[in-house]
Design a protein around this motif. Sequence first.
Motif, PDB file in Angstrom:
ATOM      1  N   LYS A   1      19.479 -20.529  33.896  1.00  0.00           N
ATOM      2  CA  LYS A   1      18.095 -20.211  33.526  1.00  0.00           C
ATOM      3  C   LYS A   1      17.608 -21.100  32.388  1.00  0.00           C
ATOM      4  O   LYS A   1      16.460 -21.542  32.373  1.00  0.00           O
ATOM      5  CB  LYS A   1      18.039 -18.729  33.135  1.00  0.00           C
ATOM      6  CG  LYS A   1      16.734 -18.268  32.568  1.00  0.00           C
ATOM      7  CD  LYS A   1      16.757 -16.789  32.247  1.00  0.00           C
ATOM      8  CE  LYS A   1      17.546 -16.482  30.999  1.00  0.00           C
ATOM      9  NZ  LYS A   1      17.407 -15.093  30.538  1.00  0.00           N
ATOM     10  N   GLU A   2      18.469 -21.366  31.429  1.00  0.00           N
ATOM     11  CA  GLU A   2      18.065 -22.196  30.300  1.00  0.00           C
ATOM     12  C   GLU A   2      17.669 -23.599  30.756  1.00  0.00           C
ATOM     13  O   GLU A   2      16.673 -24.149  30.290  1.00  0.00           O
ATOM     14  CB  GLU A   2      19.186 -22.298  29.262  1.00  0.00           C
ATOM     15  CG  GLU A   2      18.767 -23.123  28.059  1.00  0.00           C
ATOM     16  CD  GLU A   2      19.816 -23.158  26.972  1.00  0.00           C
ATOM     17  OE1 GLU A   2      19.771 -24.116  26.182  1.00  0.00           O
ATOM     18  OE2 GLU A   2      20.654 -22.246  26.884  1.00  0.00           O
ATOM     19  N   ALA A   3      18.410 -24.174  31.688  1.00  0.00           N
ATOM     20  CA  ALA A   3      18.080 -25.512  32.197  1.00  0.00           C
ATOM     21  C   ALA A   3      16.708 -25.516  32.872  1.00  0.00           C
ATOM     22  O   ALA A   3      15.947 -26.482  32.748  1.00  0.00           O
ATOM     23  CB  ALA A   3      19.158 -25.993  33.168  1.00  0.00           C
ATOM     24  N   ILE A   4      16.400 -24.439  33.568  1.00  0.00           N
ATOM     25  CA  ILE A   4      15.082 -24.321  34.202  1.00  0.00           C
ATOM     26  C   ILE A   4      13.994 -24.275  33.130  1.00  0.00           C
ATOM     27  O   ILE A   4      12.990 -24.981  33.208  1.00  0.00           O
ATOM     28  CB  ILE A   4      15.005 -23.061  35.097  1.00  0.00           C
ATOM     29  CG1 ILE A   4      16.021 -23.147  36.239  1.00  0.00           C
ATOM     30  CG2 ILE A   4      13.589 -22.869  35.640  1.00  0.00           C
ATOM     31  CD1 ILE A   4      16.222 -21.839  36.980  1.00  0.00           C
ATOM     32  N   ALA A   5      14.205 -23.436  32.123  1.00  0.00           N
ATOM     33  CA  ALA A   5      13.222 -23.293  31.051  1.00  0.00           C
ATOM     34  C   ALA A   5      13.046 -24.600  30.283  1.00  0.00           C
ATOM     35  O   ALA A   5      11.923 -24.976  29.929  1.00  0.00           O
ATOM     36  CB  ALA A   5      13.639 -22.173  30.102  1.00  0.00           C
ATOM     37  N   VAL A   6      14.143 -25.309  30.051  1.00  0.00           N
ATOM     38  CA  VAL A   6      14.066 -26.572  29.322  1.00  0.00           C
ATOM     39  C   VAL A   6      13.268 -27.597  30.128  1.00  0.00           C
ATOM     40  O   VAL A   6      12.401 -28.289  29.584  1.00  0.00           O
ATOM     41  CB  VAL A   6      15.475 -27.091  28.971  1.00  0.00           C
ATOM     42  CG1 VAL A   6      15.443 -28.542  28.518  1.00  0.00           C
ATOM     43  CG2 VAL A   6      16.110 -26.206  27.902  1.00  0.00           C
ATOM     44  N   GLU A   7      13.525 -27.687  31.430  1.00  0.00           N
ATOM     45  CA  GLU A   7      12.781 -28.633  32.269  1.00  0.00           C
ATOM     46  C   GLU A   7      11.298 -28.261  32.308  1.00  0.00           C
ATOM     47  O   GLU A   7      10.427 -29.122  32.141  1.00  0.00           O
ATOM     48  CB  GLU A   7      13.353 -28.664  33.683  1.00  0.00           C
ATOM     49  CG  GLU A   7      12.603 -29.567  34.637  1.00  0.00           C
ATOM     50  CD  GLU A   7      12.670 -31.041  34.292  1.00  0.00           C
ATOM     51  OE1 GLU A   7      11.756 -31.787  34.703  1.00  0.00           O
ATOM     52  OE2 GLU A   7      13.611 -31.468  33.609  1.00  0.00           O
ATOM     53  N   LEU A   8      11.015 -27.000  32.521  1.00  0.00           N
ATOM     54  CA  LEU A   8       9.628 -26.536  32.567  1.00  0.00           C
ATOM     55  C   LEU A   8       8.946 -26.767  31.221  1.00  0.00           C
ATOM     56  O   LEU A   8       7.833 -27.305  31.157  1.00  0.00           O
ATOM     57  CB  LEU A   8       9.595 -25.053  32.945  1.00  0.00           C
ATOM     58  CG  LEU A   8       8.236 -24.399  33.106  1.00  0.00           C
ATOM     59  CD1 LEU A   8       7.408 -25.096  34.174  1.00  0.00           C
ATOM     60  CD2 LEU A   8       8.421 -22.924  33.470  1.00  0.00           C
ATOM     61  N   GLY A   9       9.614 -26.395  30.139  1.00  0.00           N
ATOM     62  CA  GLY A   9       9.051 -26.592  28.804  1.00  0.00           C
ATOM     63  C   GLY A   9       8.817 -28.056  28.480  1.00  0.00           C
ATOM     64  O   GLY A   9       7.785 -28.416  27.912  1.00  0.00           O
ATOM     65  N   SER A  10       9.746 -28.913  28.862  1.00  0.00           N
ATOM     66  CA  SER A  10       9.594 -30.349  28.604  1.00  0.00           C
ATOM     67  C   SER A  10       8.398 -30.919  29.344  1.00  0.00           C
ATOM     68  O   SER A  10       7.624 -31.705  28.783  1.00  0.00           O
ATOM     69  CB  SER A  10      10.860 -31.102  29.008  1.00  0.00           C
ATOM     70  OG  SER A  10      11.915 -30.760  28.157  1.00  0.00           O
TER      71      SER A  10
END
Length: 187
Positions: free
Chosen positions: A43-52
């Motif tokens: 989930k964190e990788a998804i959030a990081v990609e979306l946030g970036s």
Amino acid sequence: MAQLLKAAASVFCSTGYTAASTNAIAREAGVSPGTLYQFFPNKEAIAVELGSRLMHEMRDAYGEALAPVDPTTPLEDAVAAAVDRFIDFNCRHPVFFALMHGPDIPGHIAEEHDALHATLTARIEALLTPFLAHTPAAEVHRVAQVCLGIYKAGLELVLAHEGAEREAYVGELKNALVRYLDPLVVD
């Protein structure tokens, strides 16, 4: 990947980052959890990609929203132009607020957010400088920080409403900023 990020945005907005799960994101995207894991390990990788991606788009919006203004521009017009552009961005991407202002900003998004906040403050200072002639730099910085705080507080109210009520809150936010800044403006 775009389908997964869109689904993640929906889930993060509805449940918050902490309560979101990869299973909920996969379900929202209409794919199996295994398919999700082919693109993102967690989930964190998804959030990081979306946030970036959103931060990159927001940085692009800064140039337009906080471009230097002609010193003869009325304060109300300068405030309205900046607020309208940022409100538009946040209304089109409500997950940005959910990820950036929640109590649990994931991964290195917190560091990127801090850098973005510093950039935004500097841009607000540049926008305000023509209106605050002869004001010491430290005071302009403080005023920019207060303006950003007022905006962020108002943004939460704006995003919580829709239609005419949202527009009314946008108007109140602009009024609050103009009323705060007006006594500080040097004629």
